[in-house]
Scaffold this active site. Structure first.
Site, PDB file in Angstrom:
ATOM      1  N   LYS A 147      38.466  -3.182  33.893  1.00 35.02           N
ATOM      2  CA  LYS A 147      39.040  -2.203  32.960  1.00 35.02           C
ATOM      3  C   LYS A 147      37.945  -1.324  32.369  1.00 35.02           C
ATOM      4  CE  LYS A 147      43.143  -4.767  31.412  1.00 35.02           C
ATOM      5  NZ  LYS A 147      43.864  -5.327  30.253  1.00 35.02           N
ATOM      6  N   LEU A 163      41.149   3.111  29.150  1.00 36.29           N
ATOM      7  CA  LEU A 163      41.244   4.412  29.818  1.00 36.29           C
ATOM      8  C   LEU A 163      41.791   4.279  31.229  1.00 36.29           C
ATOM      9  CD1 LEU A 163      37.796   5.906  28.750  1.00 36.29           C
ATOM     10  CD2 LEU A 163      40.035   6.574  27.890  1.00 36.29           C
ATOM     11  N   ASP A 205      34.973   3.437  47.628  1.00 30.91           N
ATOM     12  CA  ASP A 205      36.305   3.622  47.028  1.00 30.91           C
ATOM     13  C   ASP A 205      36.465   5.061  46.537  1.00 30.91           C
ATOM     14  OD1 ASP A 205      38.843   2.935  46.256  1.00 30.91           O
ATOM     15  OD2 ASP A 205      38.254   1.958  44.401  1.00 30.91           O
TER      16      ASP A 205
END
Length: 608
Positions: free
Chosen positions: A298, A291, A412
């Site tokens: 990942k 995705l 982030d």
């Protein structure tokens, strides 16, 4: 001289032979031989003409194109195991359980010196367990249950110091069980003809990993005791529920979401998944199911056995100095953060070489994908949805910063880490992951986690993050929502110097060119005053000094229409003063740079 040349030739030939064993050609040939021996016609993409196997299904390679995982579980194979597999010295996981494989376990498997898991459970294997398996010093899981293996358990298995689980039940093994194997954390030797020894006879009765050493009488007593305990516990719970209704008692096993009381979660709901379960869910981490990919690893789409869709994040660069317990403690701390605008953690999985987190699958993916990767025919995010995303994200971050215990810094914040549920509500993901990985292993910057263009200047220069670094990232995300653009876009170099989205927006805002800022995909279907308000909030959040940035609670209030005008007027005054000073210094620098004689005059006219 001739002797020296001969030695050199032998050395070169030796290197050539060694290389052939680890080259992609050799790997492909070995796996193709396995396909043939297993009668595995299902593996249609295992092509003899395509000798590099790193693109084959059920095969995972590392960054150097070396095969590290071969997972062929429950495929219905009926053949035998190829001894040529023994040349895959980089192999770490070999999983072939649940097939109909016959024949012996090849002695050559003892050459797989990097193997950490060997799972051959539930096949029709015969013969003895190879003595050579004692060479697999890194082996942690040895699973050979439900086969037709005979002979004794090799004494060499006692040398496997990293072994944490040995499962060899339901075979035809005989002889003495090596005493050292009873020291393994989990073992199962039942349903064989084994001699456990005088001091360990009671251990052969255990089929639960050697943890409970109970006889059948003990099991019955345990069941009765458990039933009594359940009845007593139920009585206590009923009592406290009755007491709570009369005294306002609130069970502490629930976490109430501050400001969002419509969602609660109970402690202890975090599930520990088995590695095999997540392998099956993601089709062995098939690249077709990826995705997304970021600094933490990942993310794969998966479907569990009960047809629940999930997103499985396979972490990279993790550090676990205390092993599984330390990792689980950090995961449980993150799972305490419960809010309608935060991605809920379902569970996790740990192995000696893997760390995985399992989340609900968000069918509308991320805000970034909806802004910049819209497929033909798919609707773009309308302005109303973008406003809701801005407010929902702010509320989620406010909860992390001010209401969560312990407080969590995201590190982030960006459109790619804000997901959209089925109702297009904002759900902040990846929060707290910096606690689970080793920042010293990142290749981006030392001690810094994040994405360039979203990282606050003080975090980039010092490596020290705070809640205000998240505020900076949030401000950049607001600009992404308004413009639909990336935080860094080098294509702008063709027309101007502003590679950073922040600088580009500041320039257009000064020029009062708001129409050229807004995402063209909106086709002018927006309220220009609301656009201006969102840009103002974004610029307040991205001030160079962290002390000048608002807290997320203040951001929420400003987005709701409270206090923005006053804060913006103050910012404009400071920004205009700062810019005038910058322009004055720039003019002075440029003037002095082109006037050498005047520079000397300036120096001479200093204090006397």
């Amino acid at each position: 001289m001739a002797l020296l040349q001969t030695d050199l030739l032998i050395a070169v030939l030796s290197l050539a032979v060694l290389y052939s064993f680890v080259s992609p050609d050799a790997q492909g040939d070995a796996l193709y031989a396995l396909k043939g021996s297993l009668n595995a016609s299902q593996l249609t993409d295992w092509n003899q003409n395509q000798v590099n196997p790193c693109t084959w299904s059920k095969v995972i390679c590392d960054s150097n194109s070396k095969v590290v995982t071969v997972s062929l579980s429950n495929m219905g194979f009926s053949g035998t195991l190829s001894p040529r597999l023994g040349i895959l010295t980089t192999l770490q996981t070999l999983s072939l359980q649940g097939n109909g494989i016959t024949g012996k376990i090849p002695e050559e498997f003892g050459n797989l010196t990097n193997l950490t898991m060997l799972d051959l459970e539930n096949n029709h294997l015969t013969g003895e367990i190879p003595n050579s398996l004692g060479n697999l010093k890194k082996l942690t899981y040895l699973i050979l249950s439900q086969n037709n293996l005979t002979g004794a358990i090799p004494e060499s298995l006692s040398n496997l110091s990293n072994l944490v689980s040995i499962q060899i039940s339901s075979n035809r093994l005989s002889g003495q069980i090596p005493e050292q194997l009873f020291q393994v954390s989990r073992y199962n030797f039942t349903e064989n003809h084994l001699n456990c020894g005088i001091n360990s006879a009671h251990l052969c009765e255990s089929d639960d990993g050697g943890k409970s050493h109970k006889s059948k009488t003990g099991v019955i007593a345990g069941v009765v005791g458990a039933l009594l305990a359940v009845l007593l516990l139920g009585g206590f719970l009923l009592y406290y529920m009755w007491k709570g209704r009369h005294r306002g008692y609130k069970r502490e096993v629930f976490v109430d979401v501050a400001g969002e009381v419509d969602r609660r979660i109970e402690f202890g709901q975090l599930k520990r998944f088995a590695w095999r379960e997540l392998q099956l869910a993601t089709d062995y981490f098939n690249e077709k199911n990826v995705l997304g990919q970021g600094g933490f690893g990942k993310v794969y789409k998966g479907v569990l056995g009960d047809n629940t869709k999930v997103a499985v994040k396979r972490l990279t660069d993790f550090e676990s100095p205390g092993g599984d317990i330390a990792f689980q403690r950090e995961v449980e701390m993150i799972s305490v953060a419960v809010h309608k605008n935060l991605l809920r953690l379902i569970g996790f999985c740990t192995t000696p070489t893997e760390r995985l987190l399992v989340y609900p699958f968000m069918q509308n993916l991320s805000v970034a994908s909806r802004l910049r990767e819209v497929k033909p025919g798919e609707p773009v995010l309308d302005w109303s949805t973008r406003k809701n995303v801005a407010l929902g994200t702010a509320r989620g971050l406010e909860y992390l910063h001010e209401h969560c215990n312990p407080k969590i810094i995201h590190r982030d914040v960006k459109a790619a880490n804000v997901l959209l549920d089925e109702d297009f509500e904002a759900v902040v993901g990846d929060f707290g992951l910096a606690k689970l990985v080793d920042v010293r292993k990142t290749n981006v910057t030392t001690q810094v986690r994040g994405t360039m263009g979203h990282i606050a200047p003080e975090y980039l220069s010092t490596g020290k993050s705070s809640r205000r670094t998240d505020v900076f990232g949030y401000g950049i995300m607001l600009l992404e929502l308004v413009t639909g653009q990336r935080a860094i876009d080098f294509s702008r170099l063709e027309e101007e110097d502003d590679v950073l989205l922040l600088d580009h927006v500041k320039k257009l805002q000064r020029e009062k060119s708001l129409d050229s800022i807004v995402d063209r995909n909106l086709n002018k279907n927006y309220d220009i005053q609301e656009v201006e308000m969102m840009i103002q909030v974004a610029l307040l959040c991205t001030q160079s000094s962290p002390e000048d940035r608002p807290a997320m609670s203040e951001v929420v209030r400003m987005l709701e229409g409270d206090g923005l005008a006053e804060r913006w007027e103050e910012w404009q005054h400071v920004e205009v003063t700062r810019r005038h000073e910058y322009e004055r210094l720039q003019r002075r620098f440029e003037w002095g740079d082109h006037s050498i004689h005047n520079q000397s005059a300036i120096e001479l006219s200093g204090g006397r």
